[in-house]
Design a protein around this motif. Structure first.
Motif, mmCIF file in Angstrom:
data_model
loop_
_atom_site.group_PDB
_atom_site.id
_atom_site.type_symbol
_atom_site.label_atom_id
_atom_site.label_comp_id
_atom_site.label_asym_id
_atom_site.label_seq_id
_atom_site.Cartn_x
_atom_site.Cartn_y
_atom_site.Cartn_z
ATOM 1 N N ALA A 127 30.245 48.096 30.973
ATOM 2 C CA ALA A 127 30.068 49.106 32.024
ATOM 3 C C ALA A 127 28.852 49.953 31.669
ATOM 4 C CB ALA A 127 31.302 49.989 32.124
ATOM 5 N N THR A 128 27.882 50.002 32.564
ATOM 6 C CA THR A 128 26.687 50.831 32.338
ATOM 7 C C THR A 128 26.742 52.003 33.308
ATOM 8 O OG1 THR A 128 25.508 48.802 31.830
ATOM 9 C CG2 THR A 128 24.166 50.770 32.095
ATOM 10 N N ILE A 129 26.681 53.194 32.746
ATOM 11 C CA ILE A 129 26.771 54.393 33.586
ATOM 12 C C ILE A 129 25.455 55.151 33.444
ATOM 13 C CG2 ILE A 129 28.000 56.602 33.871
ATOM 14 C CD1 ILE A 129 30.381 54.776 32.585
ATOM 15 N N LEU A 130 24.881 55.556 34.538
ATOM 16 C CA LEU A 130 23.601 56.240 34.445
ATOM 17 C C LEU A 130 23.452 57.307 35.524
ATOM 18 C CD1 LEU A 130 20.854 53.862 35.781
ATOM 19 C CD2 LEU A 130 23.092 53.003 35.273
ATOM 20 N N GLY A 131 22.761 58.353 35.162
ATOM 21 C CA GLY A 131 22.551 59.443 36.109
ATOM 22 C C GLY A 131 22.072 60.684 35.386
ATOM 23 N N GLU A 132 22.173 61.827 36.058
ATOM 24 C CA GLU A 132 21.748 63.079 35.446
ATOM 25 C C GLU A 132 22.800 63.508 34.422
ATOM 26 O OE1 GLU A 132 20.129 67.429 36.850
ATOM 27 O OE2 GLU A 132 20.515 65.864 38.325
ATOM 28 N N ASP A 133 22.350 63.923 33.271
ATOM 29 C CA ASP A 133 23.300 64.251 32.198
ATOM 30 C C ASP A 133 24.011 65.572 32.492
ATOM 31 O OD1 ASP A 133 24.704 63.932 29.912
ATOM 32 O OD2 ASP A 133 23.126 64.689 28.572
ATOM 33 N N LYS A 134 25.299 65.592 32.158
ATOM 34 C CA LYS A 134 26.071 66.844 32.227
ATOM 35 C C LYS A 134 27.309 66.662 31.355
ATOM 36 C CE LYS A 134 28.341 65.574 36.548
ATOM 37 N NZ LYS A 134 28.497 65.871 37.949
ATOM 38 N N PRO A 135 27.917 67.743 30.887
ATOM 39 C CA PRO A 135 29.070 67.598 29.999
ATOM 40 C C PRO A 135 30.246 66.937 30.719
ATOM 41 C CG PRO A 135 28.229 69.860 29.989
ATOM 42 C CD PRO A 135 27.556 69.150 31.101
ATOM 43 N N GLY A 136 30.990 66.145 29.970
ATOM 44 C CA GLY A 136 32.260 65.620 30.488
ATOM 45 C C GLY A 136 32.226 64.208 31.020
ATOM 46 N N ILE A 137 31.025 63.601 31.119
ATOM 47 C CA ILE A 137 30.984 62.256 31.713
ATOM 48 C C ILE A 137 31.763 61.267 30.845
ATOM 49 C CG2 ILE A 137 29.497 60.354 32.478
ATOM 50 C CD1 ILE A 137 27.279 62.497 32.905
ATOM 51 N N ILE A 138 31.443 61.252 29.538
ATOM 52 C CA ILE A 138 32.106 60.281 28.653
ATOM 53 C C ILE A 138 33.603 60.563 28.617
ATOM 54 C CG2 ILE A 138 32.191 59.319 26.313
ATOM 55 C CD1 ILE A 138 29.264 60.099 25.977
ATOM 56 N N ALA A 139 33.974 61.840 28.560
ATOM 57 C CA ALA A 139 35.396 62.192 28.483
ATOM 58 C C ALA A 139 36.139 61.684 29.710
ATOM 59 C CB ALA A 139 35.532 63.707 28.371
ATOM 60 N N LYS A 140 35.547 61.879 30.885
ATOM 61 C CA LYS A 140 36.238 61.479 32.113
ATOM 62 C C LYS A 140 36.319 59.956 32.238
ATOM 63 C CE LYS A 140 35.831 65.670 34.656
ATOM 64 N NZ LYS A 140 34.926 66.571 35.282
ATOM 65 N N VAL A 141 35.239 59.285 31.868
ATOM 66 C CA VAL A 141 35.248 57.822 31.979
ATOM 67 C C VAL A 141 36.222 57.224 30.963
ATOM 68 C CG1 VAL A 141 33.844 55.735 31.732
ATOM 69 C CG2 VAL A 141 32.920 57.712 32.941
ATOM 70 N N SER A 142 36.213 57.772 29.743
ATOM 71 C CA SER A 142 37.123 57.198 28.735
ATOM 72 C C SER A 142 38.582 57.492 29.091
ATOM 73 C CB SER A 142 36.763 57.685 27.329
ATOM 74 O OG SER A 142 36.728 59.081 27.302
ATOM 75 N N ALA A 143 38.851 58.662 29.695
ATOM 76 C CA ALA A 143 40.225 58.951 30.122
ATOM 77 C C ALA A 143 40.649 57.979 31.225
ATOM 78 C CB ALA A 143 40.311 60.389 30.629
ATOM 79 N N PHE A 144 39.698 57.650 32.081
ATOM 80 C CA PHE A 144 39.970 56.696 33.162
ATOM 81 C C PHE A 144 40.389 55.341 32.567
ATOM 82 C CE2 PHE A 144 38.306 53.122 35.609
ATOM 83 C CZ PHE A 144 38.930 53.312 36.844
ATOM 84 N N PHE A 145 39.609 54.879 31.572
ATOM 85 C CA PHE A 145 39.930 53.592 30.951
ATOM 86 C C PHE A 145 41.274 53.669 30.219
ATOM 87 C CE2 PHE A 145 35.154 52.586 30.863
ATOM 88 C CZ PHE A 145 35.254 51.754 31.973
ATOM 89 N N HIS A 146 41.525 54.800 29.586
ATOM 90 C CA HIS A 146 42.779 54.967 28.858
ATOM 91 C C HIS A 146 43.962 54.845 29.818
ATOM 92 C CE1 HIS A 146 45.625 57.736 26.400
ATOM 93 N NE2 HIS A 146 45.881 56.454 26.185
#
Lengths: 304, 418
Positions: free
Chosen positions: B101-120
């Motif tokens: 999964a490649t995620i790209l866009g403007e950086d802001k806090p919480g992206i990794i946290a939200k995506v990893s919670a989604f996968f979890h």
């Protein structure tokens, strides 16, 4: 013979003896080297060469030359109607870089005995060249000039191009670099605007189809990159095994083989103006493809 | 560690300096250990290594091994952790289904946290995670295993994965991020051809309509204003109608003005970089060929198919199109034709369109990317929502540094302003 016909366009594909063809332009050594390497290693001949009714090669002079040199007896051709309204004769103009000023060309031309005459503009140059088929022109920025040699040096289309070659050679000796451009580029404003200060275009003589036929019949050969033929249609991606032409078979036999080879292919017709394998085709295309393999059904699979 | 624990796991982290791998592996060798698995990483000056080592052939006691590895940590300045590795106790998933999964866009806090919670929430294991670009622009590549995905009630495994992909795209849309998710075996498989549906990706369809009108305004008297038909549906009717409207005009004028047609930002650079990466490039268009020719002449592509206006001997448009006319139905046929000429399978093709059915004309391609799709778009592997089409290179795993290097050589601006 394998024939493709659509409306008034007819392409006749067959194998002929290489020696029956007329090469109408001198050959460029670097092209020969590349093709010799390819065909001596039995690379497929991607496309038949294009000829007119009398066997004059319109596209494929180098391939035919190399086939002859490699002692291949036959070559596949696609014969077209040279006098079809969509078979057009165009020219390769020369783009010379590193030419300081027009005066240099004037001096060379005059030194060789030519008349050098400045003309008002591009249209004026074109009119002059249309009127006098054995003269040629030069263009640097907004300066245009006509060069004309006397009858002792230029007496036909072939000698007219020879003099272009000689002027060109002298310019190259003086440090110019040469490139070949399609003639219509001089009407492309973006192209002309992009020309650099030291770049010069040589407008080559505007010879006719009749002159090309005459020269071929007389076995006279034009300078390299003289004609640029636009044709109504072209076969593409035929990929004929060159191994065939090393075999000792009759013309009749090889034609039968060629015909049956083509019949096994699927032909896709494409409108003019497409790009295939990095080349822009102004003409209609008939692309040969290997027929799709049908999946083997369950009942057939077990059969012997 | 006891004497029976002959296989150990060792992880070490710290400041990166040259020679760390050499020091660690040589010490293991001196102790008679055999490295059976290893992964090492350097990120932003930090070093990490993870090893599984088999000491069953070693003449040393495990106590001595433990001591020697502790000393190694002191010598290298790395923090080391080791423990017994009991393979039987490790539960491997019944099956591995890797996706990237490649995620790209403007950086802001919480992206990794939200995506990893989604996968979890889906019980998807994140096996690798690496940053491809960071700064104002953000790009992250996650290697995930869907082997133990929670099958949704009433859905098959495949349908669950489809649902997960669709929800991930929704999540990323909410986060204002683009996302591409593709099966790893397809991701790893060498792609050979990138095919662009031109009107929706490299040039704006609306700009073609206004271009035709603008050029006509310059050619024809003001009282005969032309109103071009919007070809949004790729219909034969619209094409023929537009061709008819241009009847009698010199084709050369359109060719001359075609340089005024604006391409989407980064379009030419993208083609240039893809070519230098070894891809063949194909452009498919149901527009007129003077647009395509402009791209061909400027960028050089391998294949370009479009519609050609018929002209008479004087170069005037007759109002008819050369046959066969290219519509969305024909595009599929033409792409299949290119694949046959190039001897390619669909999974070696990357298709870039706008997410509409007409711009994604072939199924089962290796990677399908929708550039700025609308809400009614079909399911594609990825969605690029930024204006910069060049960002699709991140979906091919190109790190930002490398992309910047390519762009530097073409004297272009960085595409990272999303």
């Amino acid at each position: 013979m394998f024939c493709i016909q659509k409306e008034d366009v007819k392409l006749e594909l067959e194998v002929v003896e290489v020696n029956s063809l007329f090469i109408h332009e001198k050959i460029l050594p670097h092209m020969v080297e590349k093709l010799t390497w390819e065909f001596s290693n039995l690379a497929d001949l991607e496309n038949p060469i294009i000829i007119e009714q009398n066997g004059i090669i319109l596209d494929g002079n180098h391939r035919a030359y190399v086939f002859r040199e490699l002692k291949f007896k036959y070559i596949p051709v696609c014969r077209i109607d040279y006098f079809h309204k969509n078979t057009k004769l165009r020219y390769w103009f020369r783009l010379l870089s590193n030419v300081k000023e027009m005066k240099l060309i004037e001096d060379i031309a005059r030194g060789m005995g030519a008349v050098f005459k400045e003309v008002r503009d591009r249209e004026s140059l074109k009119r002059n060249l249309d009127h006098d088929r054995y003269s040629f022109g030069v263009q640097q920025g907004q300066t245009f000039a006509l060069i004309r040699f006397g009858g002792n040096k230029v007496h036909d289309a072939v000698s007219a191009y020879e003099m272009v070659e000689r002027v060109q050679e002298k310019l190259v000796q003086k440090g110019a670099k040469i490139d070949y451009i399609p003639c219509q580029h001089v009407y492309d404003e973006a192209f002309c605007k992009a020309l650099k200060e030291k770049e010069v275009i040589i407008w080559t003589p505007q010879i006719t189809k009749e002159m090309v036929i005459w020269a071929a019949r007389e076995q006279k050969v034009f300078a390299p990159k003289t004609t640029r033929h636009l044709i109504p249609a072209r076969p593409l991606n035929v990929n004929i095994p060159t191994q065939w032409f090393k075999e000792n078979v009759s013309l009749e036999e090889i034609n039968k083989r060629f015909s049956s080879f083509l019949k096994q292919k699927e032909i896709k017709q494409l409108a003019p103006g497409q790009v295939i394998d990095g080349r822009y085709y102004q003409e209609e295309l008939f692309v040969f493809l290997d027929k799709k393999k049908e999946p083997v059904s369950g009942t057939q699979r077990g059969k012997k | 560690m006891s004497e029976k624990d002959k296989i150990i796991s060792l992880s070490a982290t710290g400041i990166d300096t040259p020679g760390l791998v050499s020091k660690i592996t040589n010490r293991i060798y001196e102790l008679g250990g055999n490295i059976i698995d290893v992964e090492e990483n350097c990120r932003r000056g930090l070093f990490s290594i993870f090893l599984i080592i088999d000491f069953s052939g070693s003449e040393h006691h495990m106590e001595q091994v433990e001591k020697a590895l502790t000393v190694l940590g002191d010598e290298t300045g790395l923090k080391t952790i080791f423990g017994a590795y009991e393979e039987a106790e490790i539960r491997y998933p019944a099956r591995k289904e890797r996706h990237i999964a490649t995620i790209l866009g403007e950086d802001k806090p919480g992206i990794i946290a939200k995506v990893s919670a989604f996968f979890h929430a889906y019980n998807i294991n994140i096996e690798t995670c690496k940053m491809i670009a960071r700064g104002k622009f953000f790009s992250m590549e996650m290697g995930i295993d869907t082997g133990r995905i929670l099958i949704q009630p009433g859905l098959s495994r495949d349908k669950t994965i489809e649902k997960m992909k669709s929800e991930l795209k929704e999540l990323c849309r909410d986060l204002n991020q683009s996302v591409v998710i593709q099966s790893e075996d397809v991701y790893r498989k060498g792609k050979k051809l990138v095919v662009f549906d031109v009107e929706s990706t490299l040039i704006q369809e609306s700009s073609i309509k206004s271009f035709l009108e603008k050029v006509c305004d310059q050619i024809r008297p003001a009282d005969t204003k032309l109103s071009a038909v919007d070809n949004a549906g790729d219909s034969v009717h619209a094409l023929i109608e537009n061709a008819r409207l241009l009847k009698g005009m010199p084709i050369a004028d359109f060719e001359k003005f075609s340089s005024a047609l604006e391409l989407n930002p980064g379009a030419l650079e993208l083609i240039g970089i893809l070519k230098s990466m070894g891809f063949k490039i194909a452009l498919l268009s149901s527009g007129f060929n003077f647009f395509i020719r402009k791209i061909f002449e400027e960028a050089g592509v391998d294949y370009a198919f479009s519609n050609t206006l018929k002209t008479d001997d004087k170069g005037l448009i007759t109002g008819e199109l050369e046959e066969p006319v290219i519509t969305s139905d024909k595009k599929q046929e033409i792409l299949e034709f290119i694949m046959r000429v190039e001897n390619l399978q669909p999974d070696q093709v990357i298709a870039v369109g706008d997410g509409s059915i007409r711009s994604h004309f072939i199924k089962n391609v290796g990677l399908s990317i929708a550039f700025k799709p609308d809400e009614k778009s079909i399911e594609t592997d990825g969605v690029l929502s930024s204006d910069q089409i060049i960002n699709m290179l991140y979906c091919l795993g190109m790190p930002k540094a490398e992309l910047d290097k390519y762009l530097k050589t073409t004297h272009s601006q960085s595409p990272t302003q999303v």
